[in-house]
Design a protein around this motif. Structure first.
Motif, PDB file in Angstrom:
ATOM      1  N   SER A  91       1.014  -1.221   0.299  1.00 38.29           N
ATOM      2  CA  SER A  91       0.381  -0.378   0.324  1.00 38.29           C
ATOM      3  C   SER A  91       0.332   1.251   0.524  1.00 38.29           C
ATOM      4  O   SER A  91       0.630   2.135  -0.070  1.00 38.29           O
ATOM      5  N   GLU A 125      -8.756   5.984   2.662  1.00 44.26           N
ATOM      6  CA  GLU A 125      -9.849   4.734   1.570  1.00 44.26           C
ATOM      7  C   GLU A 125      -8.711   3.660   1.652  1.00 44.26           C
ATOM      8  O   GLU A 125      -8.929   2.582   1.833  1.00 44.26           O
ATOM      9  N   LYS A 126      -6.948   4.132   1.834  1.00 43.95           N
ATOM     10  CA  LYS A 126      -5.747   3.089   2.242  1.00 43.95           C
ATOM     11  C   LYS A 126      -6.392   2.743   3.500  1.00 43.95           C
ATOM     12  O   LYS A 126      -6.350   1.382   3.594  1.00 43.95           O
ATOM     13  N   ARG A 128      -9.456   0.098   3.129  1.00 40.73           N
ATOM     14  CA  ARG A 128      -8.629  -1.144   3.500  1.00 40.73           C
ATOM     15  C   ARG A 128      -8.120  -2.449   4.849  1.00 40.73           C
ATOM     16  O   ARG A 128      -8.532  -3.120   5.241  1.00 40.73           O
TER      17      ARG A 128
END
Length: 256
Positions: free
Chosen positions: A148, A222-223, A226
């Motif tokens: 990521s 958003e990361k 996740r």
């Protein structure tokens, strides 16, 4: 189920039917100029509460102050000495065993707690009172974390920044992300902080003047979502695995 929100009569029913508890632990320490000192316990509590909601298992109040003397130079950092932390967590855990808990997952988000939680788990295992295991969120999803971010960082980096952006975005100073990166150690490598295999530092400030590592500008909510979802799935699976163990699988093996 969050213990502190329940009436004792409802908790009595839980203890009659279940024997597992999640204990979130973190720290209250500097996390660079961009993140709150609550970063670690915000993450630990968020994961533990979510896993408890999804499984129905019990989540205890969060232990907010951990072993953090290596961040002591930064204003506001709080810590307890390691022996006091171990004794407190052991006593906290034995309180749970008094009510019938014999399986504990320490939902941990602070690296400084790891070795001490494992020691407490060993004590409880050797006495036969409980099977308590330490779980560190980022260690449960290493590939996702590494993929990521180009420059991850072991502390106050993009992984923690992204998680707080997801959980408590109002606590993140978005206007300081570049300062965190530029005033810290973006390309941190443990090999660069050793000499002939020996670790040559004790405190965070020796490696990063602002206490931050990695590239914080690479973090996004958003990361963070996740990472949070993936780690929660890992934690839920761990709880289900532990709950399914037979009692004789969790006691110390006899002397050979």
């Amino acid at each position: 189920m969050y213990l502190a929100d329940e009436a004792w009569t409802d908790l009595e029913e839980y203890f009659e039917n279940e024997s597992l508890a999640l204990v979130p632990l973190g720290s209250t320490e500097q996390h660079g100029p961009h993140l709150p000192e609550s970063t670690d316990h915000v993450i630990a509590q968020g994961l533990a509460r979510e896993a408890a909601d999804r499984t129905g298992y019990l989540c205890t109040p969060t232990i907010n102050v951990g072993v953090s003397p290596h961040h002591r130079q930064f204003p506001g950092t709080m810590w307890v000495d390691a022996p006091a932390f171990r004794d407190y967590v052991e006593s906290f855990s034995r309180n749970l065993t008094y009510h019938g808990i014999d399986r504990i997952v320490y939902v941990n988000a602070h690296g400084g707690n790891v070795q001490h939680l494992r020691e407490v788990g060993r004590r409880l295992h050797e006495s036969g009172d409980a099977y308590a295991i330490e779980w560190m969120w980022d260690e449960s999803i290493p590939d996702l974390v590494n993929d990521s971010f180009e420059h991850n960082g072991p502390h106050a980096g993009p992984k923690e920044t992204a998680m707080v952006m997801h959980l408590r975005p109002e606590l993140v100073h978005d206007d300081r992300l570049a300062d965190a990166r530029d005033g810290g150690w973006m390309d941190f490598d443990f090999a660069g902080a050793t000499v002939n295999g020996a670790r040559t530092f004790y405190d965070s400030v020796e490696n990063a003047a602002n206490g931050a590592f990695g590239d914080q500008t690479d973090a996004t909510p958003e990361k963070g979502e996740r990472l949070f979802e993936a780690a929660t799935e890992q934690l839920v699976e761990l709880c289900e695995w532990l709950a399914a163990r037979e009692a004789d699988e969790l006691v110390p093996r006899p002397h050979v």
